[in-house]
Design an enzyme around this catalytic site. Structure first.
Site, PDB file in Angstrom:
ATOM      1  N   HIS A 167       0.796  -1.237   0.000  1.00 47.36           N
ATOM      2  CA  HIS A 167       0.000   0.000   0.000  1.00 47.36           C
ATOM      3  C   HIS A 167       0.825   1.281   0.000  1.00 47.36           C
ATOM      4  CE1 HIS A 167      -4.193  -1.382   0.441  1.00 47.36           C
ATOM      5  NE2 HIS A 167      -3.676  -2.422   1.078  1.00 47.36           N
ATOM      6  N   LYS A 198      -8.803  14.023   3.770  1.00 51.37           N
ATOM      7  CA  LYS A 198      -7.924  12.853   3.832  1.00 51.37           C
ATOM      8  C   LYS A 198      -6.994  13.048   5.023  1.00 51.37           C
ATOM      9  CE  LYS A 198      -6.736  13.782  -0.392  1.00 51.37           C
ATOM     10  NZ  LYS A 198      -6.764  12.572  -1.163  1.00 51.37           N
ATOM     11  N   ARG A 199      -6.198  12.035   5.360  1.00 54.13           N
ATOM     12  CA  ARG A 199      -5.247  12.191   6.447  1.00 54.13           C
ATOM     13  C   ARG A 199      -4.332  13.380   6.161  1.00 54.13           C
ATOM     14  NH1 ARG A 199      -4.861   8.321  10.744  1.00 54.13           N
ATOM     15  NH2 ARG A 199      -3.165   9.653  11.456  1.00 54.13           N
ATOM     16  N   LYS A 250       0.486  14.549   0.986  1.00 54.71           N
ATOM     17  CA  LYS A 250      -0.853  14.817   0.450  1.00 54.71           C
ATOM     18  C   LYS A 250      -1.051  16.297   0.135  1.00 54.71           C
ATOM     19  CE  LYS A 250      -2.866  10.795   2.790  1.00 54.71           C
ATOM     20  NZ  LYS A 250      -3.374  10.004   1.659  1.00 54.71           N
ATOM     21  N   THR A 289      -8.770   6.386  -2.591  1.00 54.65           N
ATOM     22  CA  THR A 289     -10.151   5.949  -2.877  1.00 54.65           C
ATOM     23  C   THR A 289     -11.120   7.113  -2.704  1.00 54.65           C
ATOM     24  OG1 THR A 289     -10.301   5.116  -0.595  1.00 54.65           O
ATOM     25  CG2 THR A 289      -9.823   3.510  -2.325  1.00 54.65           C
ATOM     26  N   LYS A 303     -14.648   8.298  -4.814  1.00 55.55           N
ATOM     27  CA  LYS A 303     -15.939   8.629  -4.198  1.00 55.55           C
ATOM     28  C   LYS A 303     -16.427   9.995  -4.670  1.00 55.55           C
ATOM     29  CE  LYS A 303     -14.459   5.852  -0.323  1.00 55.55           C
ATOM     30  NZ  LYS A 303     -13.682   5.851   0.930  1.00 55.55           N
TER      31      LYS A 303
END
Length: 856
Positions: free
Chosen positions: A379, A570-571, A576, A678, A682
Site C-alpha cells: 500500500h 484525507k489524512r 498529500k 479511494t 468517491k
C-alpha cells in the site's frame, strides 16, 4: 375472441394483481417491523415509549434488523459447509467500517419498509441513524478499503471472511481547540455494539516471550511462554440483493482465567488485577499512525495476536471441512489468505511454525503450502511507512519466529546466489535481514518471498514498486507481480449516501448499476440532454443545501450553497500537500484584497482530516489552515466570496455527507507518492470534478473520463524523479514567483499567527523554502493555473454539469466489485461470480441440520 383492447385490459389486470400482491407483502413487512420494534423496546431494552431515549429507539431498530439478518447468516455458513468451496481470508489490522444500520437495511432491502414503519410510529429514520457511532477501527484508506472489499465479497457471493482486531478504542476523536488538533479517546463501545456476537466457545491461547527448546532429535518447541487469550466477536456482512451473509471476525484480548494466586493470597489483589489488565492492553487501542512505522512492542504484539488467533481459526475450520483428509496437502486448494499490507506479515512464519513444530511437516512441503496460500498487497512506497522490526524486539517477544525468519532468509539467499552467482551486492540488497545500524527484519521483503502473488493498488503504483521498492524481486520473480487498482462499494458511496443522485441514475438507466457499475457508461447518451443536465444540477444543489445546513448546525459556520464547494478530505500528511491547497487559498485572498471589485467565483474551501498525534508538522498544518480561515472569514473586504473551513473529526459518517455536496475534489499529492487513493473515486462517483496530479488512481480516472474532464496539473513521476536527480532547489521557485513569495512571506512574517507568537509558522516556511521534500513550490504555478481554469469552467454551468455527468459515467471501473473479481480470478483462484445461495424456504435449523462447528 378478444380484441386488442380487451387483451390490453387483461394485461393491465395482471400487472395490477402483481402490484397488489407485492403491496400486500410490503404492508405485512411494515406490520412485522413495527411489531418486532416494539417487542425489542419492551423485552430487550425493558422500556416503553414514555421513558425511551433516542438511543433506545436506535437499539430497538438495530435488533429488529438483526432479526432479519440471523437466519440468512446461519444459512450462508451451512451452505458453505455443504458446498465446501475454497475460502478466502482477508487479514487486516484495520477495518474502518463506519455505521452499520443503514448499510445493512439497504443490502437486505428493508429501507423503505423500515422508514414507513417508523413513520407510523411517529419516529424519523434519519434521526435514528445519526445515533449510531462509527466503528472507527482504521486510520484511513487502508481500513476503509478493507470494509469496501468485505461488502463486495458478500455481494459477489464469495466464501470470504475478514479477520481483524476489536479495538476498545478506535481512531481518536478529533477536536479543534484554538485552531489546534486535540485528540480524545474514541470509546465506541461505551453503549455496547448491537451488530456483534461474542463467541467465547472459540477462545484461543496466544503465546508471547519464552524461549526455544531443542529436542534430542533436533526438533524445536516454543516453551515457557506467557499466554493471552483471544476471544472472537463476529459481525455479519450481508451482500446486496442476494441471500449471502459473510462474517467479519474481530479478536479481543482476554487475560487467562487464573489469578496469580501467590500475589492474591499475599493481599496484593490490585497487583493481580493489573497483571490481567496488562494482558488485555493488546486490543485496547488502534495505533493512530498512518503511513508511518512505529516500532513499539505493543504494535508487534497486536500484529502477532491477530495472525496467531486467525491461523488457529482457519486451521480449525479446515479440519472440520468435508475435504480434510488428515493431512495438509490440499490446504492451499481450500484456503487463500490475503495480507492487507505488511501488518499481518507474521502470518508467514507463524504458519511455518504450526506446520513444522506442531504438524511435523518437512520444511520444503510446509514452505510450498505457505507460498501457495499467501498473497500480499502493498500500500505504500514511502520509506518511513515500511515495517522493519528490530531483531532485538522479535527475539524478546517471538523467539521461535525469529529463528524461522532466519531460516527463510538463509534458504532464500542460497537460491538468489544460485540464480546470480557472485553478485554479493544483490544478495545484500535482497536479504530479509538489514545489517545497517540496528539489525532489522524487512517485513515487506518477507511478504514478497512468502507469497505467490504481490500486487500494488493502482497501475502507476504497481509499476513503481517493480521499478524501485521491489526491483530485485521483480527481476527474480516477474510472474508474482500484479496490479489490482482499488475500488469503492457503490452501495455505501452512492446508493446510501446520495439518494437523490441514485434515484436520478436509476430513472435514466435502471437500477442494475448498483451491482454492475459499468452500466453507468449509458449516461454518455445524455451528455447533450439539457433536461437531464438540469436535473443533475438540481440534485447537486439539493445536496449542497443539505450539507450547508449540517455545517451550520454542527460547526456554527454559515456557508453559501451557491458557491463552489472546493473540498480536500484525507489524512493530514506532507505528501498529500494540504499546504499547497493552503497556498492557493492565500493567493485568492491576496487577489481579492488587491482588487476588491474584480470578477471572482465565490468559493468555499473545506479541508478535513486527522494528523497522527506525534506528527508535529501535520498538526502545525492544521493550525495554519484554521489560522488562515480565521483571518479570511473575518475580513469584510472578502465577504462571502471566499470562505475557509476546517471540517473537524473527519470520519466515515461525515464523508457520507461531504461527497454528494462536493463540486471540486482536491487530489494533489506529489506524483509517485500516493499508492492509489479511494476518496478520489468517491468524489468522482458523486459528480465532483477532480483537480489533481498524475498520481495513484488519478491516472486511470483521467484515462476513463478523458483529460478534458479533469483539471490536471503538476509534474509527472518521471519529471519528479528527474528534478530530484538534478538537485531540486525550492528557493529558486520562491525567488522567481511573486505570488508564491508573497504567500510564503505572509506565513513567515506572522500575518496568520497569534499576536504573542509571530514566528509560530516559521517551521512551515523553512520546510518549504529550504527543503520541500514533496515539491510543492515546483508545482505551485501549474496548480494555480488549473485552479483558475476550474473557476472559469464553473461559471459555465452547462459545461460544468456535462463534465460532471461524464465523470459519473466513467466511474464504473472503480467499483470494488471489479477489484474483488480480479483478486478472485487472478490471485485467489476462485470463481469471481461466487456461489449462489438458494432463496430461503425453510428454517436454517431444519435445512441442513448443521452443527455449530460447521456454521462458524
Amino acid at each position: 375472441m378478444f380484441n386488442d383492447s380487451e387483451s390490453a385490459s387483461d394485461s393491465d389486470i395482471e400487472k395490477r394483481r402483481g402490484l397488489s400482491v407485492r403491496g400486500i407483502a410490503e404492508v405485512a413487512n411494515v406490520v412485522n417491523i413495527k411489531k418486532t420494534f416494539n417487542r425489542h423496546l419492551h423485552f430487550t431494552l425493558v422500556k416503553d415509549r414514555n421513558v425511551a431515549t433516542p438511543r433506545d429507539y436506535y437499539l430497538s431498530l438495530a435488533h429488529t434488523v438483526w432479526d432479519h439478518l440471523c437466519s440468512r447468516w446461519i444459512r450462508t455458513h451451512q451452505f458453505y459447509y455443504q458446498q465446501d468451496p475454497k475460502r478466502v481470508y482477508y487479514l487486516s489490522l484495520e477495518f474502518y467500517m463506519g455505521r452499520t444500520l443503514t448499510n445493512t437495511m439497504a443490502n437486505l432491502g428493508l429501507t423503505q419498509a423500515v422508514e414507513e414503519a417508523l413513520y407510523q410510529l411517529g419516529l424519523d429514520l434519519e434521526d435514528i441513524e445519526e445515533i449510531e457511532d462509527d466503528a472507527g477501527l482504521g486510520n484511513g484508506g487502508l481500513g476503509r478499503l478493507a470494509a469496501c472489499f468485505l461488502d463486495s465479497m458478500a455481494t459477489l457471493g464469495l466464501a470470504a471472511y475478514g479477520y481483524g482486531i476489536r479495538y476498545d478504542y478506535g481512531i481518536f476523536q478529533q477536536k479543534i481547540a484554538d485552531g489546534w488538533q486535540v485528540e480524545e479517546p474514541d470509546d465506541w463501545l461505551r453503549f455496547g455494539n448491537p451488530w456483534e456476537k461474542a463467541r467465547p466457545e472459540y477462545l484461543l491461547p496466544i503465546s508471547f516471550y519464552g524461549r526455544v527448546d531443542v529436542g534430542p532429535d533436533g526438533s524445536k518447541r516454543w516453551v515457557d511462554a506467557q499466554t493471552v487469550l483471544a476471544m472472537p466477536y463476529d459481525t455479519p456482512v450481508p451482500g446486496f440483493g442476494n441471500n449471502n451473509c459473510n462474517t467479519l471476525r474481530l479478536w479481543t484480548a482476554k487475560a487467562p482465567q487464573s489469578f496469580n494466586l501467590h500475589s492474591f493470597n499475599s493481599g496484593e489483589y490490585i497487583s493481580a488485577v493489573c497483571d490481567r489488565n496488562q494482558a488485555e492492553n493488546i486490543s485496547r487501542v488502534l495505533y493512530p499512525n498512518d503511513n508511518f512505522f512505529e516500532g513499539k512492542e505493543l504494535r508487534l504484539k497486536q500484529e502477532y495476536f491477530l495472525v496467531a488467533a486467525t491461523l488457529q481459526d482457519i486451521i480449525r475450520r479446515f479440519r472440520n471441512s468435508k475435504s480434510y483428509n488428515h493431512c495438509f496437502d490440499n490446504f492451499a486448494d481450500k484456503v487463500a489468505i490475503q495480507l492487507n499490507d505488511t501488518h499481518p506479515s507474521l502470518a508467514i512464519p507463524e504458519l511455518m511454525r504450526i506446520f513444522i513444530d506442531q504438524e511435523k511437516l518437512a520444511w520444503d512441503a510446509a514452505w510450498s503450502i505457505c507460498v501457495a496460500t499467501f498473497a500480499y498487497t502493498n500500500h505504500t512506497i514511502l520509506p518511513e511507512a515500511l515495517e522493519r522490526w528490530p531483531v532485538q524486539t522479535l527475539a524478546k517477544c517471538l523467539p521461535r519466529h525469529l529463528e524461522i525468519i532466519y531460516d527463510i532468509n538463509q534458504r532464500f539467499l542460497a537460491y538468489v546466489s544460485e540464480r546470480y552467482p557472485g553478485d554479493m551486492d544483490r544478495i545484500r540488497r535482497m536479504s530479509l535481514v538489514e545489517e545497517d545500524g540496528c539489525k532489522r527484519i524487512n517485513m515487506a521483503y518477507l511478504c514478497v518471498v512468502g507469497s505467490h502473488a504481490v500486487n500494488g493498488v493502482a497501475r502507476i503504483h504497481s509499476d513503481l514498486i517493480k521499478k524501485h521498492v521491489f526491483k530485485d524481486f521483480y527481476e527474480l520473480w516477474p510472474e508474482r507481480f500484479q496490479n489490482k487498482t482499488n475500488g469503492i462499494t457503490p452501495r455505501r458511496w452512492l446508493l446510501l449516501c446520495n439518494p437523490g443522485l441514485s434515484d436520478l441514475l436509476s430513472d435514466k438507466i435502471g437500477p442494475a448499476w448498483i451491482t454492475d457499475l459499468d452500466q453507468l457508461r449509458q449516461l454518455t447518451d445524455f451528455q447533450d440532454n439539457e433536461h437531464v443536465l438540469r436535473e443533475l444540477v438540481k440534485v447537486k444543489s439539493q445536496a449542497k443545501r443539505k450539507f450547508a445546513d449540517f455545517v451550520m448546525r454542527e460547526f456554527k459556520v454559515k456557508i453559501d450553497p451557491s458557491s463552489m464547494f472546493d473540498i480536500q478530505v484525507k489524512r493530514i500528511h506532507e505528501y498529500k500537500r494540504q499546504l499547497l491547497n493552503c497556498l492557493h487559498v492565500i493567493t485568492l485572498y491576496n487577489r481579492i484584497r488587491d482588487n476588491p471589485k474584480c470578477k471572482f467565483v465565490p468559493r468555499t474551501v473545506m479541508i478535513g482530516g486527522k494528523a497522527a498525534p506525534g506528527y508535529h508538522m501535520a498538526k502545525l498544518i492544521i493550525k495554519l489552515i484554521n489560522s488562515v480561515a480565521k483571518v479570511i472569514n473575518n475580513d469584510p473586504i472578502v465577504g462571502n466570496r471566499l470562505r475557509v473551513l476546517f471540517l473537524e473529526n473527519y470520519r466515515v459518517s461525515l464523508a457520507e455527507k461531504i461527497f454528494p455536496a462536493a463540486d471540486l475534489s482536491e487530489q494533489i499529492s506529489t506524483a509517485g507518492t500516493e499508492a492509489s487513493g479511494t476518496g478520489n473515486m468517491k468524489f468522482m462517483l458523486n459528480g465532483a470534478l477532480t483537480i489533481g496530479t498524475m498520481d495513484g488512481a488519478n491516472v486511470e480516472m483521467c484515462e476513463e473520463m478523458g483529460r478534458e474532464n479533469m483539471f490536471v496539473f503538476g509534474m509527472s513521476v518521471e519529471e519528479v524523479e528527474a528534478l530530484s536527480r538534478s538537485g531540486y532547489r525550492p528557493a529558486d521557485h520562491y525567488a522567481s514567483s511573486p505570488e508564491l513569495r508573497r504567500c510564503l512571506d505572509m506565513i513567515r512574517d506572522g500575518v496568520f499567527s497569534p499576536p504573542d507568537n509571530a514566528g509560530l509558522f516559521r517551521d512551515v516556511f523553512d520546510s518549504l523554502v529550504y527543503h520541500d521534500r514533496f515539491m510543492l513550490l515546483a508545482d505551485y504555478k501549474d496548480y494555480i493555473r488549473a485552479q483558475d481554469l476550474a473557476a472559469e469552467t464553473y461559471l459555465d454551468q452547462a459545461k460544468w454539469s456535462r463534465m460532471c455527468l461524464l465523470n459519473i459515467a466513467a466511474a464504473g471501473k472503480f467499483s470494488s466489485d471489479r477489484t474483488i473479481s480480479e483478486y478472485a480470478k487472478d490471485i485467489w483462484n476462485v470463481d469471481p461470480h461466487g456461489i449462489k445461495l438458494p432463496a430461503p424456504h425453510e428454517s436454517p435449523l431444519s435445512q441442513f441440520g448443521a452443527s455449530a462447528e460447521e456454521t462458524n
